[in-house]
Design an enzyme around this catalytic site. Structure first.
Site, PDB file in Angstrom:
ATOM      1  N   GLY A 157       0.837  -1.196   0.000  1.00  0.00           N
ATOM      2  CA  GLY A 157       0.000   0.000   0.000  1.00  0.00           C
ATOM      3  C   GLY A 157       0.869   1.241   0.000  1.00  0.00           C
ATOM      4  O   GLY A 157       2.044   1.184   0.378  1.00  0.00           O
ATOM      5  N   GLN A 212       3.159   9.832   1.433  1.00  0.00           N
ATOM      6  CA  GLN A 212       4.453   9.144   1.592  1.00  0.00           C
ATOM      7  C   GLN A 212       5.435   9.495   0.476  1.00  0.00           C
ATOM      8  O   GLN A 212       6.628   9.221   0.603  1.00  0.00           O
ATOM      9  CB  GLN A 212       4.251   7.627   1.656  1.00  0.00           C
ATOM     10  CG  GLN A 212       3.536   7.184   2.930  1.00  0.00           C
ATOM     11  CD  GLN A 212       3.366   5.685   2.964  1.00  0.00           C
ATOM     12  OE1 GLN A 212       2.428   5.163   2.365  1.00  0.00           O
ATOM     13  NE2 GLN A 212       4.269   5.001   3.633  1.00  0.00           N
ATOM     14  N   CYS A 248       5.629  -0.258   7.676  1.00  0.00           N
ATOM     15  CA  CYS A 248       5.330   0.955   6.916  1.00  0.00           C
ATOM     16  C   CYS A 248       6.574   1.355   6.138  1.00  0.00           C
ATOM     17  O   CYS A 248       7.677   1.360   6.700  1.00  0.00           O
ATOM     18  CB  CYS A 248       4.924   2.077   7.864  1.00  0.00           C
ATOM     19  SG  CYS A 248       4.483   3.604   7.012  1.00  0.00           S
ATOM     20  N   LEU A 249       6.382   1.691   4.865  1.00  0.00           N
ATOM     21  CA  LEU A 249       7.529   2.075   4.033  1.00  0.00           C
ATOM     22  C   LEU A 249       8.193   3.349   4.558  1.00  0.00           C
ATOM     23  O   LEU A 249       9.364   3.586   4.260  1.00  0.00           O
ATOM     24  CB  LEU A 249       7.077   2.276   2.581  1.00  0.00           C
ATOM     25  CG  LEU A 249       6.608   1.000   1.867  1.00  0.00           C
ATOM     26  CD1 LEU A 249       6.001   1.343   0.512  1.00  0.00           C
ATOM     27  CD2 LEU A 249       7.760   0.009   1.710  1.00  0.00           C
ATOM     28  N   HIS A 268      -4.675   1.413   7.638  1.00  0.00           N
ATOM     29  CA  HIS A 268      -3.297   1.938   7.729  1.00  0.00           C
ATOM     30  C   HIS A 268      -3.130   3.124   6.768  1.00  0.00           C
ATOM     31  O   HIS A 268      -2.578   4.170   7.149  1.00  0.00           O
ATOM     32  CB  HIS A 268      -2.334   0.794   7.403  1.00  0.00           C
ATOM     33  CG  HIS A 268      -0.883   1.163   7.335  1.00  0.00           C
ATOM     34  ND1 HIS A 268       0.061   0.652   8.192  1.00  0.00           N
ATOM     35  CD2 HIS A 268      -0.199   1.976   6.482  1.00  0.00           C
ATOM     36  CE1 HIS A 268       1.258   1.150   7.880  1.00  0.00           C
ATOM     37  NE2 HIS A 268       1.131   1.949   6.843  1.00  0.00           N
ATOM     38  N   GLU A 269      -3.631   2.986   5.551  1.00  0.00           N
ATOM     39  CA  GLU A 269      -3.468   4.054   4.547  1.00  0.00           C
ATOM     40  C   GLU A 269      -4.338   5.266   4.870  1.00  0.00           C
ATOM     41  O   GLU A 269      -3.902   6.410   4.701  1.00  0.00           O
ATOM     42  CB  GLU A 269      -3.807   3.540   3.137  1.00  0.00           C
ATOM     43  CG  GLU A 269      -3.006   2.338   2.654  1.00  0.00           C
ATOM     44  CD  GLU A 269      -1.518   2.457   2.830  1.00  0.00           C
ATOM     45  OE1 GLU A 269      -0.999   3.581   2.929  1.00  0.00           O
ATOM     46  OE2 GLU A 269      -0.844   1.412   2.898  1.00  0.00           O
ATOM     47  N   HIS A 326      -2.737   7.402   7.299  1.00  0.00           N
ATOM     48  CA  HIS A 326      -1.719   8.294   6.702  1.00  0.00           C
ATOM     49  C   HIS A 326      -2.349   9.611   6.241  1.00  0.00           C
ATOM     50  O   HIS A 326      -1.730  10.672   6.360  1.00  0.00           O
ATOM     51  CB  HIS A 326      -1.061   7.630   5.480  1.00  0.00           C
ATOM     52  CG  HIS A 326       0.100   6.740   5.792  1.00  0.00           C
ATOM     53  ND1 HIS A 326       1.239   7.173   6.445  1.00  0.00           N
ATOM     54  CD2 HIS A 326       0.330   5.438   5.504  1.00  0.00           C
ATOM     55  CE1 HIS A 326       2.108   6.172   6.547  1.00  0.00           C
ATOM     56  NE2 HIS A 326       1.577   5.091   5.989  1.00  0.00           N
TER      57      HIS A 326
END
Ligand code: GNR
Ligand code: NI
Length: 172
Positions: free
Chosen positions: A46, A51, A94-95, A136-137, A140
């Site tokens: 994702g 990000q 998480c990236l 999660h997204e 963000h």
């Protein structure tokens, strides 16, 4: 299409609230294409636009495993309209917080309202990894990270580690 650099903790951009996309135009679609390229290259399942430093309410997801056919999913202006009482735990990463994983508890199922890459409205009920990833997204988009859902002790430890890392890179 371009692979864009992924913003890493503690960059304050990650704490900004993303703004709604008024019209899904060619610029938005070009950003979505870049987001997929960036997400696949990372690799991640994702990605939120914030990000890559663009504070717009756009999310890309693909849960297909390596070697499977791609299943790209786009969510513009996603909103959780219902979430289950039932909770589930998932080992999240998480990236923007590379190589840190921890279990997070969230609603097991969610219903999400969103627009697609043509601006058409949809609703989707998700469970399992998709439910976790969508939450999660969408976090963000509100400037929230999965570490905010851990104990203060764990969160502070991770933030400190990434602050030190950023300082080391700055001092090089
Ligand atoms: O690649 C990712 N894996 C992942 C695993 C468990 C729960 C959430 C995620 S999302 C993450 C990519 C990312 O940082 N998206 O914002
Ligand atoms: Ni993330």
């Amino acid at each position: 299409m371009t692979i864009r650099p992924i913003i890493i903790l503690p960059d304050p951009i990650l704490r900004e609230t993303s703004t709604a996309v008024a019209r899904v135009d060619d610029d938005a679609r070009a950003l979505i294409a870049d987001m997929f390229e960036t997400m696949y290259e990372a690799p991640g399942i994702g990605l939120a636009a914030v990000q890559v430093g663009i504070t717009k309410r756009i999310v890309t997801i693909d849960l297909a495993r390596e070697g499977e056919e791609k299943q790209p999913m786009v969510f513009v202006n996603p909103e959780i309209v219902w979430s289950s009482e039932e909770l589930s735990r998932y080992d999240e990463g998480c990236l923007s917080i590379p190589q840190y994983y921890e279990e997070v508890e969230r609603p097991a199922k969610v219903r999400v309202r969103y627009q697609d890459e043509k601006g058409e409205a949809h609703e989707l009920e998700a469970d399992g990894l998709l439910a976790t990833c969508l939450q999660h997204e969408i976090d963000h988009l509100e400037g929230k990270l999965f570490i905010d859902r851990l104990s203060k002790l764990k969160r502070d430890r991770v933030i400190k580690k990434f602050q030190k890392q950023a300082k080391r890179e700055h001092d090089l």
